[in-house]
Scaffold this motif. Structure first.
Motif, PDB file in Angstrom:
ATOM      1  N   ALA A  65     -19.083  18.481   6.109  1.00  0.00           N
ATOM      2  CA  ALA A  65     -19.514  19.012   4.833  1.00  0.00           C
ATOM      3  C   ALA A  65     -19.219  17.784   4.054  1.00  0.00           C
ATOM      4  O   ALA A  65     -20.082  17.558   2.788  1.00  0.00           O
ATOM      5  CB  ALA A  65     -18.812  20.196   4.364  1.00  0.00           C
ATOM      6  N   ILE A  91     -20.475  12.915  -0.089  1.00  0.00           N
ATOM      7  CA  ILE A  91     -21.168  14.152   0.503  1.00  0.00           C
ATOM      8  C   ILE A  91     -22.679  13.861   0.691  1.00  0.00           C
ATOM      9  O   ILE A  91     -23.278  13.224  -0.304  1.00  0.00           O
ATOM     10  CB  ILE A  91     -20.924  15.091  -0.713  1.00  0.00           C
ATOM     11  CG1 ILE A  91     -19.343  15.399  -0.696  1.00  0.00           C
ATOM     12  CG2 ILE A  91     -21.892  16.581  -0.095  1.00  0.00           C
ATOM     13  CD1 ILE A  91     -19.215  16.412  -1.899  1.00  0.00           C
ATOM     14  N   ASN A  92     -23.054  14.209   1.872  1.00  0.00           N
ATOM     15  CA  ASN A  92     -24.695  13.633   2.102  1.00  0.00           C
ATOM     16  C   ASN A  92     -25.071  12.128   1.838  1.00  0.00           C
ATOM     17  O   ASN A  92     -25.913  11.832   1.368  1.00  0.00           O
ATOM     18  CB  ASN A  92     -25.519  14.734   1.162  1.00  0.00           C
ATOM     19  CG  ASN A  92     -25.625  16.233   1.760  1.00  0.00           C
ATOM     20  OD1 ASN A  92     -25.382  16.420   2.820  1.00  0.00           O
ATOM     21  ND2 ASN A  92     -25.685  16.854   0.720  1.00  0.00           N
ATOM     22  N   THR A 123     -15.540  21.944   7.051  1.00  0.00           N
ATOM     23  CA  THR A 123     -16.343  23.359   6.478  1.00  0.00           C
ATOM     24  C   THR A 123     -16.502  23.167   4.922  1.00  0.00           C
ATOM     25  O   THR A 123     -15.659  22.123   4.514  1.00  0.00           O
ATOM     26  CB  THR A 123     -15.071  24.534   6.756  1.00  0.00           C
ATOM     27  OG1 THR A 123     -14.172  24.250   6.287  1.00  0.00           O
ATOM     28  CG2 THR A 123     -15.082  24.540   8.269  1.00  0.00           C
ATOM     29  N   ASP A 124     -17.507  23.834   4.479  1.00  0.00           N
ATOM     30  CA  ASP A 124     -17.299  23.851   3.011  1.00  0.00           C
ATOM     31  C   ASP A 124     -16.166  24.284   2.274  1.00  0.00           C
ATOM     32  O   ASP A 124     -15.955  23.741   1.217  1.00  0.00           O
ATOM     33  CB  ASP A 124     -18.694  24.569   2.536  1.00  0.00           C
ATOM     34  CG  ASP A 124     -20.090  24.173   2.995  1.00  0.00           C
ATOM     35  OD1 ASP A 124     -20.072  22.854   3.119  1.00  0.00           O
ATOM     36  OD2 ASP A 124     -20.942  24.940   3.385  1.00  0.00           O
ATOM     37  N   LEU A 127     -13.614  21.438   2.092  1.00  0.00           N
ATOM     38  CA  LEU A 127     -14.161  20.474   1.202  1.00  0.00           C
ATOM     39  C   LEU A 127     -13.979  21.013  -0.193  1.00  0.00           C
ATOM     40  O   LEU A 127     -13.442  20.354  -1.045  1.00  0.00           O
ATOM     41  CB  LEU A 127     -15.685  20.184   1.306  1.00  0.00           C
ATOM     42  CG  LEU A 127     -16.152  19.116   0.328  1.00  0.00           C
ATOM     43  CD1 LEU A 127     -15.430  17.720   0.292  1.00  0.00           C
ATOM     44  CD2 LEU A 127     -17.613  18.880   0.805  1.00  0.00           C
ATOM     45  N   ALA A 128     -14.070  22.024  -0.352  1.00  0.00           N
ATOM     46  CA  ALA A 128     -13.874  22.783  -2.068  1.00  0.00           C
ATOM     47  C   ALA A 128     -12.511  22.722  -2.236  1.00  0.00           C
ATOM     48  O   ALA A 128     -12.214  22.604  -3.531  1.00  0.00           O
ATOM     49  CB  ALA A 128     -14.485  24.223  -1.991  1.00  0.00           C
TER      50      ALA A 128
END
Length: 190
Positions: A65, A91-92, A123-124, A127-128
């Motif tokens: 992520a 990110i990306n 995982t999202d 990351l959050a």
């Protein structure tokens, strides 16, 4: 007289530990560099080095992520020690924030080393949590896929399902082994 010598010895001992931490901060790892362009260039070079040496990390990067890339962490210690480095959260493929890594420790240690590391947030949710924290600390539950002890990526199904995976590589110096456990990551403004 022995009491004053004892105090002096403790002061000298404490001062040597603080000097080791200060020496860590003074090494050429971007401290004092407020230029985000330079940090991003170092991040790009680090990712290229990692992908060339450990091609399996490309797959990790695509599945993650986000990635925190620390191009150069300098660690030094004499009884007391510390580590410091600066990097970027991607990110990306785009930089979204800049971070500093700081670690302090005490124990039987002597020497200095520099290394690079990348944290893959798989995982999202992981990351959050990292992005929401005021200072995220790497713990013993971190899974390692590369620790410059060989040229092979050591990923298995357990590693790939971990929320955060670390690759530590490019070690140079006179300390043996690098670990990022206990490192605290804090968002910075470059």
């Amino acid at each position: 007289m022995s009491t004053s010598k004892s105090r002096l010895s403790r002061r000298a001992f404490t001062a040597s530990g603080l000097a080791a931490i200060g020496a860590t901060a003074a090494c050429s790892n971007g401290i004092g560099n407020t230029n985000d362009v330079k940090i991003d260039a170092r991040v790009n070079a680090t990712l290229n080095q990692m992908y060339d040496r450990y091609p399996g990390t490309r797959d990790l990067a695509q599945k993650s992520a986000g990635m925190l890339v620390m191009p150069l962490v300098t660690e030094a210690g004499f009884i007391f020690g510390g580590a410091y480095g600066r990097g970027a959260l991607r990110i990306n493929g785009a930089t979204v924030d800049y971070y500093a890594a700081l670690k302090g420790n005490a124990g039987l240690q002597l020497g200095a080393q520099q290394y690079s590391h990348v944290l893959f947030f798989m995982t999202d949710a992981a990351l959050a949590r990292f992005r929401r924290s005021s200072g995220w600390t790497a713990g013993a539950d971190l899974e390692y896929v590369v620790i410059d002890e060989g040229d092979a990526l050591t990923a298995d199904t357990n590693t790939l399902t971990a929320p955060v995976v670390a690759a530590v590589f490019g070690q140079a110096g006179i300390r043996i082994g690098a670990t990022i456990e206990g490192s605290k990551y804090t968002r910075i403004i470059p």
